[in-house]
Design a protein around this motif. Structure first.
Motif, mmCIF file in Angstrom:
data_model
loop_
_atom_site.group_PDB
_atom_site.id
_atom_site.type_symbol
_atom_site.label_atom_id
_atom_site.label_comp_id
_atom_site.label_asym_id
_atom_site.label_seq_id
_atom_site.Cartn_x
_atom_site.Cartn_y
_atom_site.Cartn_z
ATOM 1 N N PRO A 146 -1.047 -7.226 -8.198
ATOM 2 C CA PRO A 146 -0.406 -5.995 -8.668
ATOM 3 C C PRO A 146 1.056 -5.922 -8.247
ATOM 4 O O PRO A 146 1.442 -6.496 -7.217
ATOM 5 N N ILE A 151 2.793 -3.706 -6.928
ATOM 6 C CA ILE A 151 3.147 -3.053 -5.663
ATOM 7 C C ILE A 151 3.202 -4.036 -4.497
ATOM 8 O O ILE A 151 3.799 -3.739 -3.470
ATOM 9 N N LEU A 152 2.625 -5.211 -4.647
ATOM 10 C CA LEU A 152 2.626 -6.172 -3.547
ATOM 11 C C LEU A 152 3.936 -6.950 -3.447
ATOM 12 O O LEU A 152 4.157 -7.689 -2.490
ATOM 13 N N GLY A 209 0.103 -9.913 0.058
ATOM 14 C CA GLY A 209 -1.277 -9.462 -0.095
ATOM 15 C C GLY A 209 -1.444 -8.054 0.421
ATOM 16 O O GLY A 209 -2.255 -7.291 -0.081
ATOM 17 N N LEU A 233 0.533 -4.369 1.678
ATOM 18 C CA LEU A 233 1.765 -3.577 1.656
ATOM 19 C C LEU A 233 2.492 -3.692 2.983
ATOM 20 O O LEU A 233 3.703 -3.471 3.067
ATOM 21 N N ARG A 283 -1.631 -8.729 10.170
ATOM 22 C CA ARG A 283 -0.508 -7.812 10.038
ATOM 23 C C ARG A 283 -0.355 -6.967 11.295
ATOM 24 O O ARG A 283 -1.368 -6.542 11.883
ATOM 25 N N ASN A 293 -3.693 -1.838 1.880
ATOM 26 C CA ASN A 293 -4.554 -2.145 0.731
ATOM 27 C C ASN A 293 -5.411 -3.389 0.956
ATOM 28 O O ASN A 293 -6.079 -3.842 0.036
ATOM 29 N N GLU A 294 -5.383 -3.951 2.132
ATOM 30 C CA GLU A 294 -6.049 -5.243 2.321
ATOM 31 C C GLU A 294 -7.037 -5.196 3.476
ATOM 32 O O GLU A 294 -6.799 -4.550 4.502
ATOM 33 N N VAL A 347 -8.077 -7.989 -1.423
ATOM 34 C CA VAL A 347 -6.773 -7.409 -1.720
ATOM 35 C C VAL A 347 -6.935 -6.383 -2.830
ATOM 36 O O VAL A 347 -7.257 -6.736 -3.977
#
Lengths: 335, 416
Positions: free
Chosen positions: A111, A113-114, A271, A273, B220, B237-238, B251
């Motif tokens: 997407p 946004i990534l 992958g 944000l 992260r 989101n992951e 993802v």
């Protein structure tokens, strides 16, 4: 006289000679036919290797001179408009009747946004501006090796392009032609995207700012990687070398480097944000080397941290001293 | 052929002599005599004499003008049967031309092969190394039954080490250096019209340690533990996890609550449906690092090229807060004191010789430790038992000494 124990000396008759000749000829023909049948005319990249041509693509507008604008903000479309105005307006680069290609980064089916691919907002606005400037057609393309249709659709690039009146060109094996880059060490007899360039008069590269596990950074020059076909992953063994050759391969009309959000970690796929940092910058320039040198600063790097940029600068493919081009800085509040 | 002709042939033909008087000429003396007879006076080298004799023989017996095959008495010079007819007459101009053409064609083919092989053609090289991108296979699905609320958007795809970069481009090296075996990948959509979807990437890393390596290398910052499988975290989101030999990424196309909940449900479903022989457990390595100042979730197993040193592999690292700075501690079990000491010396040499560092006076403890000044940052390394360990990028000498002491106490249990 015959030697002891042997019969009369055998003598080849004319008939026997011809028969032997025919058999030998048939054997040669069969061997040759087998070789021709086994010969792979289209090795791994499935490209036509009949004639390795000069694959260089020069769409620069020399009369425009080297120009660069650095816009800041969050709205990509607005930043693009302002930056283009600051380099003289889209009309300086796109004339009535031009056939424009937008080379986007659609390498991954992720997407928008990534931040791993060109943002569809930029694609739509750029296509619209080109059309408004009188472009006869706008083509959007890239060569994502894996699932190209999915890449264009899931990134939103395909829908954005079509909505803005552009066509999406998804490469197929026959879209490439073998090319040998003069002075190149890696791009030799290599499949280079050719088919969609038929009739194209202007080329604009549009890429996001990303860290890259191997190259250090992926920006406008690395974006030309999508013009290569074949088993190009081996070029990762000399990633700096291939990026320099990409800079030699393509002279675009313009490049747009999107640093609205820059991928600081886990590039080039990202992958999460969490991999992105809002750097609120968009660069428009005629010089891809200058664009990438400026983009490197958004990643907290200098062009000296990226050997391919140093080399490209040394080869005169552009300037790493982007400040020497006197960038037009367009702050967000200017709109 | 009459006796006179035969005698004439014998008189002029060393080859005939070789054949007819085989028992004798097989001796060195016989051969030498035969050669000498055909060679011109003064031909000293034996090889030269032989070639000259052979040429004369061929000229007289095979192509001779003065002695025809008939007059020479061919049977007297008899060679293996297949050769007789070629000796029976001289090839005509047409035959010579055809032979020359055939040789020319062969020479051209040879030249072409040599030229082609001398040119670097990576496409061909890679075709041997792995299948093309299209070889990514489509599989029925990652799960036999998907959790409620999720529908596959497409079939699953599989990637091998040869095709991994087709999927993840420049990040493939990270996985390949950590022992990557295969990747299975599939996209699923959330039902209910939200438009959200997610991509499920299941990396088979061969063994749990490799799976932990790629998991920890990409973790992260500030990610929250998800409490699923051996190790897991959630970052916007992951959702990423380690389940035995598998490293899994989910993802999502957005970071909505619905998408995150779906990712968690899917992760648990995958773990429940996938049996593994061994689980990842870094408890022993984790215990090497002091808990004070440790940045949560920062312990990672770096598979290769640690600190830019290409021979340093499979090292656990942990990041620490040091005032306003950050310091990295590292440790690795090398199986025995000798291996650890050898690697400590190699690391020291890398920083001094390759990086141009300057060794500072050795610290009092631990014994044999080195601290290297890299002009702006300090590196420290030592070995203790099977462990090689040290400090990376300490901001000053005092920091390097302090962390060195803390780490060595931790590893040796205060025995030093």
């Amino acid at each position: 006289m015959n030697p002891p124990g042997t019969g009369p000396e055998p003598v080849a008759t004319r008939r026997e000679f011809f028969l032997r000749g025919l058999r030998a000829g048939a054997a040669v023909a069969a061997t040759g036919g087998l070789a021709a049948w086994l010969w792979n005319r289209h090795p791994p990249g499935d490209f036509g290797r009949a004639q390795a041509s000069d694959p260089r693509k020069d769409f620069s507008v020399r009369s425009a001179g080297p120009r660069i604008a650095i816009a800041t903000g969050r709205d990509r479309a607005a930043m693009l408009r302002r930056a283009l105005a600051a380099v003289g307006g889209i009309e300086r680069f796109i004339a009535r009747g031009d056939r424009v290609m937008l080379k986007v980064n659609a390498a991954f089916a992720t997407p928008a946004i990534l931040g791993a691919t060109t943002h569809p907002d930029l694609v739509a606005e750029l296509a619209r501006l080109c059309r408004a400037a009188g472009a006869e057609s706008v083509i959007v393309t890239d060569n994502p090796i894996n699932a190209p249709e999915s890449c264009f659709e899931l990134t939103g690039i395909g829908a954005a392009a079509r909505a803005a009146g552009a066509d999406v060109f998804v490469p197929r094996p026959g879209s490439f032609r073998a090319g040998t880059l003069p002075g190149g060490r890696l791009i030799r007899d290599w499949p280079v995207l050719e088919e969609p360039f038929a009739g194209i008069t202007k080329l604009i590269g549009v890429a996001p700012v990303k860290g890259h596990q191997r190259a250090g950074a992926s920006m406008t020059i690395k974006n030309w990687y999508g013009l290569l076909g074949g088993r190009r992953n081996q070029f990762h063994q000399d990633i700096d070398g291939i990026i320099v050759e990409l800079a030699m391969l393509v002279r675009p009309t313009l490049v747009v480097l999107d640093g609205t959000d820059s991928m600081m970690t886990n590039g080039p796929t990202g992958g999460s944000l969490a991999d992105l940092k809002a750097t609120n910058t968009l660069i428009v320039t005629t010089d891809p080397v200058a664009a990438d040198a400026c983009g490197a600063t958004l990643l907290g790097k200098s062009f000296r941290d990226l050997p391919y940029l140093v080399r490209a600068g040394e080869l005169g493919l552009g300037t790493t001293d982007f400040e020497s081009l006197h960038p037009a800085r367009v702050p967000a509040q200017a709109s | 052929m009459g006796d006179a002709e035969s005698a004439a042939c014998k008189a002029h033909c060393p080859l005939q002599e070789l054949v007819l008087r085989r028992p004798k000429v097989l001796s060195l003396r016989g051969i030498t005599n035969a050669m000498r007879r055909g060679g011109p006076p003064g031909w000293a080298p034996v090889a030269g004499q032989f070639m000259h004799s052979f040429w004369q023989t061929m000229r007289r017996c095979g192509h001779g003008q003065s002695i025809s095959s008939q007059s020479v008495g061919w049977p007297s010079c008899r060679l293996p049967t297949g050769m007789q007819r070629s000796k029976a007459r001289s090839p005509g101009p047409g035959e010579r031309a055809i032979a020359a053409c055939a040789l020319a064609v062969l020479a051209a083919v040879l030249a072409g092969v040599c030229i082609q092989q001398a040119r670097f053609d990576p496409a061909v090289v890679m075709s041997a190394a792995g299948p093309p991108a299209a070889a990514a296979t489509t599989m029925p699905g990652l799960l036999e039954r998907w959790p409620a609320g999720l529908l596959p958007m497409s079939g699953a795809e599989a990637f091998s080490p040869g095709t991994l970069s087709d999927k993840i481009d420049g990040k493939a090296d990270l996985y390949l250096s950590a022992g990557f075996v295969s990747l299975n990948d599939q996209r699923v959509a959330l039902t209910g019209g939200s438009g959200s979807w997610m991509e499920v990437l299941v990396f088979d890393m061969g063994v749990p340690a490799n799976a932990f390596s790629v998991y920890s290398s990409q973790r992260r910052p500030n990610a929250a533990d998800a409490g699923i499988a051996d190790y897991s975290y959630e970052a916007d989101n992951e959702l990423c996890l380690v389940h035995g030999r598998y490293y899994v990424e989910l993802v999502c196309s957005d970071s909505s609550d619905a998408a995150r909940r779906a990712a968690e449900t899917l992760a648990r479903a995958f773990v429940g449906a996938t049996k593994v022989a061994d689980h990842a457990n870094i408890g022993a390595e984790q215990a090497l690092f002091p808990p004070e100042g440790l940045i949560a979730g920062s312990i990672a197993l770096v598979p290769s090229d640690v600190f830019g040193f290409d021979r340093l592999k499979n090292v656990f690292v942990a990041r620490y807060r040091d005032g306003g700075n950050e310091v990295t501690l590292f440790a690795a079990n090398r199986g025995g004191p000798d291996g650890a000491a050898r690697e400590a010396a190699e690391i020291r040499s890398f920083f001094v010789v390759d990086c141009g560092g300057r060794e500072t006076p050795a610290p009092p403890a631990p014994p044999g430790a080195s601290i290297i000044d890299l002009g702006g940052s300090f590196e420290a390394v030592f070995s203790a038992g099977p462990y090689v360990a040290g400090v990376h990028q300490a901001p000053d000498l005092g920091s390097a000494q302090r962390w060195l002491a803390v780490l060595s106490r931790r590893i040796t249990g205060g025995r030093q």
